[in-house]
Design a protein around this motif. Sequence first.
Motif, PDB file in Angstrom:
ATOM      1  N   LYS A 189       0.833  -1.207   0.000  1.00 40.84           N
ATOM      2  CA  LYS A 189       0.000   0.000   0.000  1.00 40.84           C
ATOM      3  C   LYS A 189       0.869   1.259   0.000  1.00 40.84           C
ATOM      4  O   LYS A 189       0.575   2.219  -0.706  1.00 40.84           O
ATOM      5  CB  LYS A 189      -0.954  -0.009   1.194  1.00 40.84           C
ATOM      6  N   LEU A 190       1.935   1.247   0.785  1.00 42.15           N
ATOM      7  CA  LEU A 190       2.839   2.398   0.803  1.00 42.15           C
ATOM      8  C   LEU A 190       3.526   2.559  -0.555  1.00 42.15           C
ATOM      9  O   LEU A 190       3.667   3.681  -1.047  1.00 42.15           O
ATOM     10  CB  LEU A 190       3.877   2.267   1.922  1.00 42.15           C
ATOM     11  N   GLU A 191       3.923   1.475  -1.176  1.00 41.36           N
ATOM     12  CA  GLU A 191       4.517   1.564  -2.519  1.00 41.36           C
ATOM     13  C   GLU A 191       3.542   2.201  -3.506  1.00 41.36           C
ATOM     14  O   GLU A 191       3.927   3.035  -4.325  1.00 41.36           O
ATOM     15  CB  GLU A 191       4.919   0.182  -3.022  1.00 41.36           C
ATOM     16  N   THR A 192       2.284   1.813  -3.413  1.00 44.71           N
ATOM     17  CA  THR A 192       1.266   2.387  -4.297  1.00 44.71           C
ATOM     18  C   THR A 192       1.106   3.878  -4.034  1.00 44.71           C
ATOM     19  O   THR A 192       1.028   4.679  -4.967  1.00 44.71           O
ATOM     20  CB  THR A 192      -0.076   1.651  -4.119  1.00 44.71           C
ATOM     21  N   LEU A 193       1.079   4.269  -2.761  1.00 43.85           N
ATOM     22  CA  LEU A 193       0.960   5.691  -2.423  1.00 43.85           C
ATOM     23  C   LEU A 193       2.177   6.466  -2.928  1.00 43.85           C
ATOM     24  O   LEU A 193       2.034   7.573  -3.463  1.00 43.85           O
ATOM     25  CB  LEU A 193       0.804   5.871  -0.909  1.00 43.85           C
ATOM     26  N   GLN A 194       3.352   5.886  -2.790  1.00 42.15           N
ATOM     27  CA  GLN A 194       4.551   6.557  -3.285  1.00 42.15           C
ATOM     28  C   GLN A 194       4.501   6.707  -4.801  1.00 42.15           C
ATOM     29  O   GLN A 194       4.892   7.753  -5.332  1.00 42.15           O
ATOM     30  CB  GLN A 194       5.802   5.788  -2.853  1.00 42.15           C
ATOM     31  N   THR A 195       4.016   5.700  -5.502  1.00 40.40           N
ATOM     32  CA  THR A 195       3.849   5.815  -6.950  1.00 40.40           C
ATOM     33  C   THR A 195       2.855   6.921  -7.282  1.00 40.40           C
ATOM     34  O   THR A 195       3.074   7.710  -8.210  1.00 40.40           O
ATOM     35  CB  THR A 195       3.376   4.474  -7.558  1.00 40.40           C
ATOM     36  N   TYR A 196       1.759   6.985  -6.523  1.00 39.83           N
ATOM     37  CA  TYR A 196       0.745   8.030  -6.699  1.00 39.83           C
ATOM     38  C   TYR A 196       1.389   9.408  -6.642  1.00 39.83           C
ATOM     39  O   TYR A 196       1.167  10.247  -7.518  1.00 39.83           O
ATOM     40  CB  TYR A 196      -0.314   7.854  -5.602  1.00 39.83           C
ATOM     41  N   PHE A 197       2.186   9.643  -5.628  1.00 43.68           N
ATOM     42  CA  PHE A 197       2.802  10.964  -5.505  1.00 43.68           C
ATOM     43  C   PHE A 197       3.991  11.138  -6.441  1.00 43.68           C
ATOM     44  O   PHE A 197       4.090  12.149  -7.145  1.00 43.68           O
ATOM     45  CB  PHE A 197       3.217  11.248  -4.054  1.00 43.68           C
ATOM     46  N   GLU A 198       4.921  10.199  -6.456  1.00 39.53           N
ATOM     47  CA  GLU A 198       6.157  10.368  -7.226  1.00 39.53           C
ATOM     48  C   GLU A 198       5.897  10.401  -8.732  1.00 39.53           C
ATOM     49  O   GLU A 198       6.406  11.282  -9.423  1.00 39.53           O
ATOM     50  CB  GLU A 198       7.157   9.258  -6.891  1.00 39.53           C
ATOM     51  N   ASP A 199       5.125   9.459  -9.239  1.00 37.56           N
ATOM     52  CA  ASP A 199       4.910   9.406 -10.686  1.00 37.56           C
ATOM     53  C   ASP A 199       3.906  10.459 -11.153  1.00 37.56           C
ATOM     54  O   ASP A 199       4.145  11.153 -12.143  1.00 37.56           O
ATOM     55  CB  ASP A 199       4.447   8.016 -11.123  1.00 37.56           C
ATOM     56  N   ILE A 200       2.787  10.571 -10.438  1.00 37.40           N
ATOM     57  CA  ILE A 200       1.721  11.465 -10.900  1.00 37.40           C
ATOM     58  C   ILE A 200       2.009  12.920 -10.541  1.00 37.40           C
ATOM     59  O   ILE A 200       2.019  13.794 -11.406  1.00 37.40           O
ATOM     60  CB  ILE A 200       0.363  11.009 -10.333  1.00 37.40           C
ATOM     61  N   TRP A 201       2.231  13.216  -9.266  1.00 41.29           N
ATOM     62  CA  TRP A 201       2.392  14.595  -8.817  1.00 41.29           C
ATOM     63  C   TRP A 201       3.791  15.135  -9.067  1.00 41.29           C
ATOM     64  O   TRP A 201       3.942  16.260  -9.531  1.00 41.29           O
ATOM     65  CB  TRP A 201       2.025  14.722  -7.341  1.00 41.29           C
ATOM     66  N   VAL A 202       4.830  14.366  -8.773  1.00 44.96           N
ATOM     67  CA  VAL A 202       6.195  14.866  -8.928  1.00 44.96           C
ATOM     68  C   VAL A 202       6.621  14.876 -10.397  1.00 44.96           C
ATOM     69  O   VAL A 202       7.102  15.885 -10.913  1.00 44.96           O
ATOM     70  CB  VAL A 202       7.185  14.037  -8.071  1.00 44.96           C
ATOM     71  N   LYS A 203       6.426  13.756 -11.088  1.00 42.09           N
ATOM     72  CA  LYS A 203       6.876  13.639 -12.476  1.00 42.09           C
ATOM     73  C   LYS A 203       5.828  14.078 -13.497  1.00 42.09           C
ATOM     74  O   LYS A 203       6.149  14.288 -14.662  1.00 42.09           O
ATOM     75  CB  LYS A 203       7.279  12.197 -12.775  1.00 42.09           C
ATOM     76  N   GLY A 204       4.560  14.164 -13.090  1.00 42.89           N
ATOM     77  CA  GLY A 204       3.502  14.551 -14.020  1.00 42.89           C
ATOM     78  C   GLY A 204       3.118  13.455 -14.985  1.00 42.89           C
ATOM     79  O   GLY A 204       2.536  13.725 -16.039  1.00 42.89           O
ATOM     80  N   ASP A 205       3.416  12.215 -14.636  1.00 39.89           N
ATOM     81  CA  ASP A 205       3.104  11.078 -15.502  1.00 39.89           C
ATOM     82  C   ASP A 205       1.656  10.639 -15.267  1.00 39.89           C
ATOM     83  O   ASP A 205       1.374   9.809 -14.415  1.00 39.89           O
ATOM     84  CB  ASP A 205       4.065   9.928 -15.216  1.00 39.89           C
ATOM     85  N   LEU A 206       0.744  11.205 -16.033  1.00 37.08           N
ATOM     86  CA  LEU A 206      -0.677  10.910 -15.862  1.00 37.08           C
ATOM     87  C   LEU A 206      -1.038   9.500 -16.313  1.00 37.08           C
ATOM     88  O   LEU A 206      -2.100   8.994 -15.968  1.00 37.08           O
ATOM     89  CB  LEU A 206      -1.518  11.959 -16.590  1.00 37.08           C
TER      90      LEU A 206
END
Length: 142
Positions: free
Chosen positions: A4-21
């Motif tokens: 679950k934490l890995e998924t949350l980190q992907t949510y923030f790192e990929d989507i919010w930080v990198k902008g990978d929609l």
Amino acid sequence: MPQKLETLQTYFEDIWVKGDLTAIPRVMAPDARTRGIMGDMPFDADDFTELVSMVRELLGPIQVSYPIVVEQDDWLSALVEIKSQSAETGAPVHVFNQIIARFEGGQMVQINSGVDSLSLFEQLGLLPEDAMAIMLSGNRLN
């Protein structure tokens, strides 16, 4: 690391930080709903995509950390610390977000977000610096 934490980190790192929609379907179920970003108004994936794009236009590079994370059954709760800067002025931005998410099959299906939007917009210069104090005194922002 718990999934679950890995998924949350992907949510923030990929989507919010990198902008990978394109990462949205990896972390959010197709029928996922998020609340709390703009009051009680629920967001679906299309609304969420627009929101991410708009917020990212206001900010410079984003850094995210997770000072507190608690998992129980299908739920994950995390205090998320977000640091960035205003894209317009370069002024530092530092806000906290409290996320409570329910998971099914490795994806988030329900996201409740308590981001400090007032502080965010103050730091971006879009609200007066003491907006909360002004409003608590009974005065209106004009």
